[in-house]
Enzyme design. Structure first.
Site, PDB file in Angstrom:
ATOM      1  N   LYS A 163       0.866  -1.195   0.122  1.00  0.00           N
ATOM      2  CA  LYS A 163       0.035  -0.247   0.010  1.00  0.00           C
ATOM      3  C   LYS A 163       0.925   1.159   0.053  1.00  0.00           C
ATOM      4  CE  LYS A 163      -4.126  -2.153   0.401  1.00  0.00           C
ATOM      5  NZ  LYS A 163      -5.186  -2.134  -0.374  1.00  0.00           N
ATOM      6  N   ASP A 188      -0.246  -0.511  -4.694  1.00  0.00           N
ATOM      7  CA  ASP A 188      -1.669   0.003  -4.407  1.00  0.00           C
ATOM      8  C   ASP A 188      -1.947   1.094  -3.906  1.00  0.00           C
ATOM      9  OD1 ASP A 188      -4.485   0.024  -4.578  1.00  0.00           O
ATOM     10  OD2 ASP A 188      -4.950  -1.770  -3.186  1.00  0.00           O
ATOM     11  N   GLU A 213      -1.675   0.096  -9.098  1.00  0.00           N
ATOM     12  CA  GLU A 213      -3.033  -0.094  -8.643  1.00  0.00           C
ATOM     13  C   GLU A 213      -4.020   1.023  -8.193  1.00  0.00           C
ATOM     14  OE1 GLU A 213      -6.299  -3.384  -6.688  1.00  0.00           O
ATOM     15  OE2 GLU A 213      -4.188  -3.507  -6.511  1.00  0.00           O
ATOM     16  N   ASP A 238      -9.072  -0.697 -10.264  1.00  0.00           N
ATOM     17  CA  ASP A 238      -9.969  -1.597  -9.227  1.00  0.00           C
ATOM     18  C   ASP A 238     -11.040  -0.882  -9.095  1.00  0.00           C
ATOM     19  OD1 ASP A 238     -11.137  -2.628  -6.821  1.00  0.00           O
ATOM     20  OD2 ASP A 238      -9.025  -2.282  -5.795  1.00  0.00           O
ATOM     21  N   LYS A 262     -12.639  -8.163  -8.467  1.00  0.00           N
ATOM     22  CA  LYS A 262     -13.489  -8.500  -7.437  1.00  0.00           C
ATOM     23  C   LYS A 262     -14.842  -8.803  -7.741  1.00  0.00           C
ATOM     24  CE  LYS A 262     -10.083  -5.855  -4.652  1.00  0.00           C
ATOM     25  NZ  LYS A 262      -9.887  -4.440  -3.809  1.00  0.00           N
TER      26      LYS A 262
END
Length: 368
Positions: A163, A188, A213, A238, A262
């Site tokens: 992250k 991300d 991401e 995402d 997802k």
């Protein structure tokens, strides 16, 4: 499909370690477990993956529960249906609330596969026998991130996601790349940046990241297109991809080179399979993202990731990464960076009723 009852369980479990991003620190995970039982007694399982507060999307456990109870279950019952895709299409008339939709639709897909006495992966066209697994590191200090990554590499994970946010990016990626020169790394950002931060993001190009991401806005496609032209590192979308229409727009704009699929974010299998097919047709790589799930959603992720295009390790970690004890009888296990697909009917797992009871904070049964 003749449905006898639907049971919603609201559950809550503490994580073994806090999960840290710039948006939120998650110490306790709430979620919704959905059981759909047919008139023959077979049960399909789904999981609502919204968080307790609206930090990832606008949905929460409470709003998902409301939509399931007051909108989606009545809509499902409005007319007979033969296949879970019928319900996936029916739910398109309800705006938003993808995670609530996915929770019920996933349970129906699981039930449908069990009715056919077949594994769910086979019903959706999966072929992969081994599922490539990655994991996420997130902590309040660089040293702790490195320790987490070392542990995950020792466990055999083939890809680490870290992250990042402005001011906590280049130094972190540089240190991880130094410690793990050959490891597949992705960063991300959870929409932490704007186009004004372009130079910071371009500085990450030298570290050979597999992707960055969602660096920009959660609903953005245009600025990601502009940024991708400036970066050699592929952008992975995402939060921006919720529907097949979003995916088509991203393709037209050249907004990304990768998409994180997802099930919860896109509303279930019907939408996920449409997005997957569009990506395959347009040479966009895909992988299966995670939501700090319990075992039910984790098993669904395994089924999805058996599809041919899922060649990038996904967020499919062992149950033991997050939980002292999961809510399924056979916890998901990753060994040497891979997880075996589950070949029993449906998603291949059953609920640990004792554990489920221990962590349930609310339950309601809807007889059909």
């Amino acid at each position: 499909m003749k449905i006898k009852s639907i049971t919603l369980h609201i559950i809550s479990m503490p994580l073994k370690k806090p999960f840290v991003t710039h948006l939120q620190t998650v110490e306790k995970r709430e979620g919704i477990i959905v059981e759909v039982q047919d008139t023959d007694g077979l049960i399909g399982l789904g999981e609502g993956v919204a968080f307790s507060s609206p930090w990832y999307t606008e949905e929460t456990v409470k709003t998902s529960y409301h939509i399931l109870k007051d909108v989606l279950i009545p809509l499902m019952n409005k007319e007979p249906f033969q296949h879970p895709e019928d319900i996936g299409k029916r739910f398109e008339g309800v705006r938003g609330n993808a995670m609530a939709k996915a929770a019920l639709e996933m349970a129906l897909w699981d039930l449908y596969a069990r009715q056919q006495n077949a594994p769910l992966w086979k019903m959706i066209g999966g072929t992969r026998t081994k599922i490539l697994a990655g994991a996420v590191v997130g902590a309040n200090s660089l040293q702790e991130m490195v320790r987490q990554a070392e542990y995950l590499v020792e466990e055999g994970y083939q890809r680490i996601k870290v992250k990042i946010s402005p001011g906590a990016d280049v130094e972190i990626v540089k240190e991880l790349r130094s410690c793990f020169p050959k490891l597949s790394l992705l960063a991300d950002a959870n929409s932490a940046y704007s186009l004004d931060d372009k130079s910071r993001l371009k500085a990450l190009d030298e570290f050979g990241l597999e992707m960055i991401e969602q660096p920009l806005g959660v609903d953005d496609l245009v600025e990601h297109s502009l940024l991708q032209k400036e970066l050699s590192t592929p952008i992975c979308l995402d939060e921006s991809i919720i529907t097949s229409h979003d995916m088509r727009s991203a393709i037209y704009l050249n907004s990304c080179g990768v998409v994180n699929i997802k099930l919860g974010r896109v509303g279930g299998y019907t939408s996920a399979l449409e997005i997957y097919r569009l990506c395959r047709e347009n040479q966009i790589k895909v992988w299966c993202g995670g939501m700090i799930e319990f075992g039910v959603s984790r098993a669904h992720n395994l089924a999805l990731a058996t599809l041919d295009g899922f060649t990038i390790p996904g967020d499919i970690s062992s149950s033991s990464k997050y939980w002292d004890e999961d809510i399924i009888t056979s916890p998901i296990v990753v060994k040497n960076g891979v997880a075996d697909r589950l070949d029993d009917p449906g998603i291949g797992v059953e609920l640990n009723r004792k554990r489920l009871s221990e962590v349930t904070i609310g339950k309601e049964v809807f007889n059909q």
